[in-house]
Design an enzyme around this catalytic site. Structure first.
Site, PDB file in Angstrom:
ATOM      1  N   CYS A 115      21.387 -25.638 -15.775  1.00  0.00           N
ATOM      2  CA  CYS A 115      21.064 -24.235 -15.518  1.00  0.00           C
ATOM      3  C   CYS A 115      22.294 -23.329 -15.533  1.00  0.00           C
ATOM      4  O   CYS A 115      22.156 -22.111 -15.587  1.00  0.00           O
ATOM      5  CB  CYS A 115      20.351 -24.105 -14.174  1.00  0.00           C
ATOM      6  SG  CYS A 115      18.812 -25.051 -14.067  1.00  0.00           S
ATOM      7  N   HIS A 130      27.032  -6.038  -6.359  1.00  0.00           N
ATOM      8  CA  HIS A 130      25.759  -6.698  -6.674  1.00  0.00           C
ATOM      9  C   HIS A 130      25.978  -8.188  -6.915  1.00  0.00           C
ATOM     10  O   HIS A 130      27.027  -8.596  -7.422  1.00  0.00           O
ATOM     11  CB  HIS A 130      25.114  -6.063  -7.910  1.00  0.00           C
ATOM     12  CG  HIS A 130      25.024  -4.572  -7.861  1.00  0.00           C
ATOM     13  ND1 HIS A 130      24.132  -3.913  -7.037  1.00  0.00           N
ATOM     14  CD2 HIS A 130      25.740  -3.608  -8.502  1.00  0.00           C
ATOM     15  CE1 HIS A 130      24.285  -2.603  -7.195  1.00  0.00           C
ATOM     16  NE2 HIS A 130      25.253  -2.402  -8.070  1.00  0.00           N
ATOM     17  N   HIS A 176      21.705 -17.613  -9.377  1.00  0.00           N
ATOM     18  CA  HIS A 176      20.756 -18.450 -10.112  1.00  0.00           C
ATOM     19  C   HIS A 176      19.556 -18.784  -9.231  1.00  0.00           C
ATOM     20  O   HIS A 176      19.707 -19.207  -8.084  1.00  0.00           O
ATOM     21  CB  HIS A 176      21.450 -19.735 -10.565  1.00  0.00           C
ATOM     22  CG  HIS A 176      20.508 -20.811 -11.001  1.00  0.00           C
ATOM     23  ND1 HIS A 176      19.527 -20.605 -11.959  1.00  0.00           N
ATOM     24  CD2 HIS A 176      20.382 -22.110 -10.604  1.00  0.00           C
ATOM     25  CE1 HIS A 176      18.853 -21.724 -12.137  1.00  0.00           C
ATOM     26  NE2 HIS A 176      19.344 -22.643 -11.324  1.00  0.00           N
ATOM     27  N   HIS A 182      10.397 -15.216  -7.304  1.00  0.00           N
ATOM     28  CA  HIS A 182       9.006 -14.948  -6.962  1.00  0.00           C
ATOM     29  C   HIS A 182       8.186 -14.576  -8.199  1.00  0.00           C
ATOM     30  O   HIS A 182       7.069 -15.085  -8.386  1.00  0.00           O
ATOM     31  CB  HIS A 182       8.948 -13.811  -5.935  1.00  0.00           C
ATOM     32  CG  HIS A 182       7.564 -13.428  -5.523  1.00  0.00           C
ATOM     33  ND1 HIS A 182       6.880 -12.376  -6.111  1.00  0.00           N
ATOM     34  CD2 HIS A 182       6.737 -13.947  -4.590  1.00  0.00           C
ATOM     35  CE1 HIS A 182       5.693 -12.263  -5.547  1.00  0.00           C
ATOM     36  NE2 HIS A 182       5.581 -13.201  -4.618  1.00  0.00           N
ATOM     37  N   ASN A 223      11.972 -20.417 -11.637  1.00  0.00           N
ATOM     38  CA  ASN A 223      13.285 -20.879 -12.084  1.00  0.00           C
ATOM     39  C   ASN A 223      13.263 -20.960 -13.612  1.00  0.00           C
ATOM     40  O   ASN A 223      12.690 -21.883 -14.188  1.00  0.00           O
ATOM     41  CB  ASN A 223      13.602 -22.245 -11.472  1.00  0.00           C
ATOM     42  CG  ASN A 223      14.974 -22.766 -11.884  1.00  0.00           C
ATOM     43  OD1 ASN A 223      15.651 -22.193 -12.730  1.00  0.00           O
ATOM     44  ND2 ASN A 223      15.380 -23.866 -11.282  1.00  0.00           N
TER      45      ASN A 223
END
Length: 457
Positions: free
Chosen positions: A187, A345, A349, A378, A382
């Site tokens: 990832c 900000h 991940h 949400h 992922n």
């Protein structure tokens, strides 16, 4: 005693001597000009090459790909390939996952019986990749033949020809394009691709790089009983991102961000870190990706290593001094520098609820700091290496990114790796019609309960 005073004779030059002097002066002048040119070239070469993020776009699956949690459990139950205990385990994970009923998977994974095939996974990757690239190029009115460097990354699907070759074929890119395909990098490969593009566009000045990050779910959807492998079914969802980077100074006016730093940390030499996310077969020879209980503690260790390198590059001097003094006089202290003084900000991940909460604790972040990542998890789940771009897209849709703001993107991946990228916004960023959050951004942030109830099958 008489002394004779000698006076210097006035200089007199013959025509031949004057010609010789002028010739030599011309030679000296040529040397001077040559040295000046070399100096200017040297100054240009030593000047730091600036790398810009022109634009990016994220993939949003059609509503027909939407996967409500109850539908997922029903599909698993009707497929009749695993026992009730494994189904109940996935239900408990989904209830606490922070995922909504809006996340998406490829249609092939909702068919009964489950259709896992090379054709299906090729269709999945072509859909996410081609859509993302096409949207990005059209939005920026860029010809595919303008792309100098192409980087694709997908961990679990590495076909022949490669995904980069697939993109070149689809969009009829140049034959001399520099193409790279990254697989098995986990990832964190999205930021790893940024690092590779950064190095390449600096060497090949004025070049334009296209990055495509995605993940394939079909052929590695797990249908066994190993709980460490069942986790991937509960967390990973369909997604992709396409990113344009440039080292051409003329692109600065159109660019959104300037890349300041990329820090990569790899702990693959440690067996515990190497094995915490691992592709393997279970006791029944069914293939899957195992995520062990060690992943959170390993991620915390690698995060500290990454931040120890990143901190001196970004933290204000006073904050660094305070950290050093604390380590000298209180070596056992768990004092963490305030990274909020370096960044406005954070795009973390979306590896899962536990990953985001661990980052919130380790960096002493507030709820609003993790909001982009929490809302991304949400709404989209992922999405692997592309997730940090969904989080940045959320910030843009919310109109929170202002000129001069610094953004930290940080991702974890198998290996085990922690990669981070620092961007500075160089112009006011307004959300455009291609922002995948835009048509429902007003309803966000939403209240995400720590646990929901899913009716058992």
């Amino acid at each position: 005693m008489n002394q004779t005073m000698h006076k210097a004779s006035p200089i007199s030059l013959t025509m031949s001597e004057l010609t010789t002097l002028l010739s030599s002066s011309g030679f000296i002048f040529e040397i001077f000009i040559s040295l000046l040119v070399l100096h200017l070239i040297y100054q240009r070469l030593r000047r730091r090459v600036k790398v810009y993020l022109l634009d990016f776009t994220c993939y949003r699956a059609p509503d027909s790909n939407r996967l409500p949690m109850s539908t997922l459990l029903e599909t698993i139950y009707l497929a009749n390939q695993i026992d009730q205990e494994s189904i109940d385990f996935q239900a408990r994970i989904l209830e606490r996952s922070w995922l909504s009923n809006q996340t998406s998977i490829p249609p092939s994974l909702t068919e009964i019986p489950l259709k896992k095939s090379l054709t299906s996974v090729q269709t999945e990757t072509m859909t996410t990749i081609f859509t993302s690239v096409d949207d990005l190029l059209k939005k920026n009115k860029i010809s595919p033949r303008s792309i100098d460097i192409l980087i694709t990354n997908c961990s679990l699907h590495a076909p022949t020809p490669s995904l980069s070759a697939m993109v070149i074929n689809k969009f009829h890119m140049r034959s001399n394009i520099k193409s790279f395909n990254l697989s098995g990098m986990g990832c964190a490969a999205g930021i790893l691709s940024v690092s590779l593009a950064n190095d390449l566009v600096k060497v090949h000045r004025g070049s334009l790089a296209l990055i495509v990050s995605t993940e394939a779910l079909n052929t590695h959807w797990y249908i066994g009983k190993d709980r460490s492998m069942l986790l991937t079914n509960c967390l990973f969802r369909m997604g992709a991102a396409a990113v344009l980077m440039s080292s051409n100074d003329q692109d600065r006016g159109n660019a959104k961000y300037e890349l300041l730093h990329v820090v990569r940390t790899n702990k693959a030499k440690d067996d515990r870190a190497y094995q915490c996310i691992y592709q393997d077969t279970d006791s029944e020879l069914k293939q899957g990706v195992s995520i062990t209980k060690d992943v959170i503690s390993v991620a915390g260790d690698v995060l500290k290593m990454n931040l120890s390198t990143l901190g001196p590059l970004v933290l204000p001097y006073l904050e660094l001094l305070q950290y050093v003094i604390c380590k000298i006089y209180k070596p056992s202290s768990t004092y963490t520098p305030n990274f909020k003084k370096a960044f406005e900000h954070f795009c973390i991940h979306t590896g899962g609820r536990a990953v985001i909460q661990a980052m919130e604790m380790n960096l002493n972040l507030k709820k609003e700091d993790i909001e982009p990542s929490k809302m991304t998890l949400h709404r989209f789940g992922n999405t692997s290496s592309s997730s940090v771009w969904y989080a940045l897209s959320y910030l843009e849709a919310k109109r929170r990114v202002k000129r001069g703001d610094k953004v930290l993107q940080i991702a974890f991946g198998s290996g085990f790796k922690c990669n981070s990228a620092v961007w500075r916004c160089i112009r006011e960023v307004e959300p455009d019609t291609d922002n995948k959050w835009l048509d429902f951004i007003e309803s966000y942030p939403v209240d995400v309960p720590d646990s929901i109830s899913i009716r058992p099958c």
